[in-house]
Scaffold this motif. Structure first.
Motif, PDB file in Angstrom:
ATOM      1  N   ARG A   1       0.835  -1.101  -0.075  1.00 28.11           N
ATOM      2  CA  ARG A   1      -0.236   0.059   0.021  1.00 28.11           C
ATOM      3  C   ARG A   1       0.907   1.336  -0.062  1.00 28.11           C
ATOM      4  NH1 ARG A   1      -5.848  -1.171   2.220  1.00 28.11           N
ATOM      5  NH2 ARG A   1      -5.956  -3.188   1.741  1.00 28.11           N
ATOM      6  N   SER A   2       2.015   1.163   0.407  1.00 31.54           N
ATOM      7  CA  SER A   2       2.932   2.331   0.523  1.00 31.54           C
ATOM      8  C   SER A   2       3.356   2.752  -0.840  1.00 31.54           C
ATOM      9  CB  SER A   2       4.168   2.053   1.298  1.00 31.54           C
ATOM     10  OG  SER A   2       4.869   0.813   1.002  1.00 31.54           O
ATOM     11  N   SER A   3       3.244   2.080  -1.819  1.00 31.55           N
ATOM     12  CA  SER A   3       3.454   2.389  -3.161  1.00 31.55           C
ATOM     13  C   SER A   3       2.730   3.242  -3.700  1.00 31.55           C
ATOM     14  CB  SER A   3       4.003   1.096  -4.030  1.00 31.55           C
ATOM     15  OG  SER A   3       4.006  -0.157  -3.476  1.00 31.55           O
ATOM     16  N   VAL A   4       1.359   3.429  -3.008  1.00 38.96           N
ATOM     17  CA  VAL A   4       0.495   4.312  -3.764  1.00 38.96           C
ATOM     18  C   VAL A   4       0.894   5.785  -3.846  1.00 38.96           C
ATOM     19  CG1 VAL A   4      -1.859   5.358  -3.895  1.00 38.96           C
ATOM     20  CG2 VAL A   4      -1.362   2.694  -3.421  1.00 38.96           C
ATOM     21  N   ASP A   5       0.993   6.410  -4.876  1.00 41.38           N
ATOM     22  CA  ASP A   5       1.638   7.740  -4.953  1.00 41.38           C
ATOM     23  C   ASP A   5       0.569   8.995  -5.447  1.00 41.38           C
ATOM     24  OD1 ASP A   5       2.384   7.058  -7.115  1.00 41.38           O
ATOM     25  OD2 ASP A   5       4.513   6.854  -6.750  1.00 41.38           O
ATOM     26  N   GLU A   6      -0.538   8.599  -5.798  1.00 40.67           N
ATOM     27  CA  GLU A   6      -1.560   9.517  -5.850  1.00 40.67           C
ATOM     28  C   GLU A   6      -2.896   8.878  -5.693  1.00 40.67           C
ATOM     29  OE1 GLU A   6      -2.025  13.177  -7.101  1.00 40.67           O
ATOM     30  OE2 GLU A   6      -0.047  12.417  -7.778  1.00 40.67           O
ATOM     31  N   VAL A   7      -4.005   9.563  -5.595  1.00 39.88           N
ATOM     32  CA  VAL A   7      -5.280   9.034  -4.941  1.00 39.88           C
ATOM     33  C   VAL A   7      -6.542   9.799  -5.699  1.00 39.88           C
ATOM     34  CG1 VAL A   7      -6.862   8.434  -3.212  1.00 39.88           C
ATOM     35  CG2 VAL A   7      -4.271   8.005  -3.006  1.00 39.88           C
ATOM     36  N   PHE A   8      -7.456   9.244  -6.205  1.00 34.60           N
ATOM     37  CA  PHE A   8      -8.514  10.057  -6.737  1.00 34.60           C
ATOM     38  C   PHE A   8      -9.749   9.529  -6.298  1.00 34.60           C
ATOM     39  CE2 PHE A   8      -4.900  10.570  -9.644  1.00 34.60           C
ATOM     40  CZ  PHE A   8      -4.980  12.102  -9.862  1.00 34.60           C
ATOM     41  N   LEU A   9     -10.524  10.282  -5.572  1.00 35.85           N
ATOM     42  CA  LEU A   9     -12.053   9.830  -5.184  1.00 35.85           C
ATOM     43  C   LEU A   9     -12.988  10.538  -5.969  1.00 35.85           C
ATOM     44  CD1 LEU A   9     -13.840   8.355  -3.121  1.00 35.85           C
ATOM     45  CD2 LEU A   9     -13.891  10.532  -1.844  1.00 35.85           C
ATOM     46  N   ALA A  10     -13.909   9.580  -6.758  1.00 34.29           N
ATOM     47  CA  ALA A  10     -15.073  10.250  -7.359  1.00 34.29           C
ATOM     48  C   ALA A  10     -16.247  10.110  -6.444  1.00 34.29           C
ATOM     49  CB  ALA A  10     -15.258   9.433  -8.578  1.00 34.29           C
ATOM     50  N   THR A  11     -16.620  11.250  -6.089  1.00 30.56           N
ATOM     51  CA  THR A  11     -18.052  11.266  -5.516  1.00 30.56           C
ATOM     52  C   THR A  11     -18.591  12.533  -5.803  1.00 30.56           C
ATOM     53  OG1 THR A  11     -19.207  10.720  -3.208  1.00 30.56           O
ATOM     54  CG2 THR A  11     -17.060  12.096  -3.135  1.00 30.56           C
ATOM     55  N   LEU A  12     -20.274  12.434  -5.769  1.00 29.97           N
ATOM     56  CA  LEU A  12     -20.893  13.740  -5.442  1.00 29.97           C
ATOM     57  C   LEU A  12     -21.035  14.200  -4.150  1.00 29.97           C
ATOM     58  CD1 LEU A  12     -22.767  15.393  -7.183  1.00 29.97           C
ATOM     59  CD2 LEU A  12     -24.593  13.938  -6.772  1.00 29.97           C
ATOM     60  N   GLY A  13     -20.784  13.388  -3.169  1.00 32.83           N
ATOM     61  CA  GLY A  13     -20.692  13.902  -1.999  1.00 32.83           C
ATOM     62  C   GLY A  13     -22.266  14.199  -1.310  1.00 32.83           C
ATOM     63  N   PHE A  14     -22.901  12.827  -1.813  1.00 33.93           N
ATOM     64  CA  PHE A  14     -24.339  12.812  -1.561  1.00 33.93           C
ATOM     65  C   PHE A  14     -24.811  12.738  -0.273  1.00 33.93           C
ATOM     66  CE2 PHE A  14     -28.694  11.398  -2.544  1.00 33.93           C
ATOM     67  CZ  PHE A  14     -28.481  11.600  -3.794  1.00 33.93           C
TER      68      PHE A  14
END
Ligand code: COA
Length: 387
Positions: A43-56
């Motif tokens: 998991r420590s190799s993840v270096d960019e994160v994107f969350l798709a959400t309307l925030g409903f």
């Protein structure tokens, strides 16, 4: 063919009216993505994160991309929330592919999430409505079903046989959903059920509409030339396209075509260097049955009005020459807004690796996903191939 990036892991929760809260949904989808990586990944190799959400809905966390890194057990990588209404997932994938393609990330996590069922109907209508036009649509009382009902009326005025095709889309996608363990509805629906169902926004009835859903999905994206470090069966992203249009449908020249989809589709196929004939199955944005017919035409798989014949011929059904929405589509799998575009790619990941069990598209090597925001204001398309 271009190879812009590769998907090496994918996870998915059930879609539906779920007891789990948003954090648990995220955790489950992300854990699924990590555990699906054949050779494992830190998991420590993840270096960019994107969350798709309307925030409903009820959870109302503004800076929700930090909730994703927290629930994923990551130690502080950059994280960004992407909100383009129902197309958030497709745009998040696009951002992740760009990040790995341009060398900003060696491993990117994309997750899509929505928790829609923890609020009252009135608040839900408000949350959905804010993704459309305010002055001319929402405050005038027009819901998304209403907007798509207007579009369907115009389509049926031009192509009266379309009524049968709308019913066929509902029957087909419910039949496909029966085979998807993650689908919200796993029940067969007949043509008679569709015609007898209560009207929601004429001419659209209950079975012409996607439901209100909770759920999450997640993907792990790496540079194409690194894919074999993780698996022998990566799924390559060959082409990406995106487009936009006027927000209010009344501002558009024509109701029965989505220019955003047209632009996104043409760009994605050109980017991939693929012809229509090379694409073997589609995951399209069928939030209402009319939207599947428009998608087939806007993406160039049928002429205007030609989606009627294509659908009625059985070509888009399982076993047909161009299966559409083998996972049941938004119609029967469900449509948790931010999760949808990511979920479409999850299906492609399974199909192109031959892991889709009894809904497997035989010998699938290329596929296309199409994700629309609101009633056509934004759209993304992606083209994939098997490694
Ligand atoms: N398709 C098939 N069955 C559905 C359904 C759908 N879309 N929505 C609900 N049902 C079923 C329920 O499972 C329930 O069945 P049951 O009685 O056997 O348990 C029954 O219909 C009633 O469910 P309920 O939740 O009370 O329906 P509703 O009338 O409140 O909502 C819609 C139905 C179609 C109005 C609602 O699902 C909706 O608004 N969908 C569109 C969401 C949307 O606009 N998303 C954004 C798209 S751009």
């Amino acid at each position: 063919m271009a190879r812009r990036a590769a998907i090496v892991g994918a996870g998915h929760t059930r879609f539906g009216v779920l007891d789990e809260g948003p954090r648990a949904l995220l955790r489950s989808a992300v854990d699924g993505a990590f555990s699906s990586v054949d050779r494992g990944v830190e998991r420590s190799s993840v270096d960019e994160v994107f969350l798709a959400t309307l925030g409903f809905g009820g959870w109302q966390i503004g800076n929700s991309s930090a909730v994703l890194t927290e629930e994923a057990g990551l130690e502080g990588p950059p994280t960004t929330r992407i909100e383009n209404a129902c197309a958030s997932g497709g745009f998040a994938l696009r951002a992740a592919v760009r990040a790995v393609e341009h060398g900003d990330a060696g491993l990117a996590l994309v997750a899509g999430l929505e928790k829609m069922t923890d609020v009252s109907n009135a608040r839900r209508r408000y949350w959905l409505g804010v993704s459309g036009d305010t002055e001319w649509e929402r405050l005038a009382g027009l819901t998304f079903a209403g907007v798509y009902g207007l579009i369907a009326s115009e389509y049926l005025h031009r192509y009266p046989q379309g009524r049968e095709a709308l019913a066929e889309v509902a029957v087909k996608n419910h039949a496909n959903g029966l085979k998807n363990p993650n689908a919200q509805f796993r029940k067969r629906v007949t043509r008679e059920d569709v015609f007898r169902a209560p009207r929601v926004a004429d001419p659209l009835g209950l079975y012409d509409c996607c439901p209100v859903s909770d759920g999450a999905a997640a993907l792990l994206v790496v540079p194409a030339d690194q894919a074999h470090r993780y698996t022998d069966t990566p799924v390559y992203v060959e082409g990406l396209g995106a487009g936009s249009d006027r927000l209010a449908v009344q501002e558009r020249a024509q109701l029965t075509r989505f220019e955003a989809s047209r632009r996104a589709g043409a760009r994605a196929l050109a980017d991939a260097g693929r012809s229509h004939r090379e694409v073997q199955f589609l995951e399209v944005h069928d939030c209402f049955t009319i939207a599947e017919l428009l998608a087939l035409e806007d993406l160039g798989f049928a002429e205007p009005g030609g989606a009627v014949e294509l659908t009625l011929s059985g070509a888009t059904a399982a076993g047909g020459r161009l299966p559409v929405n083998p996972d049941g589509g938004l119609k029967s799998k469900g449509h948790p807004i931010g999760a949808t575009g990511v979920s479409q790619v999850y299906e492609v990941f399974l199909q192109l690796r031959g892991q889709a069990a009894d809904r497997q598209v035989p010998h699938a090597e290329t596929a296309l996903t199409h994700n629309v925001g609101g009633a056509g204001a934004t759209a993304t398309v992606a083209v994939f191939s098997r490694g």
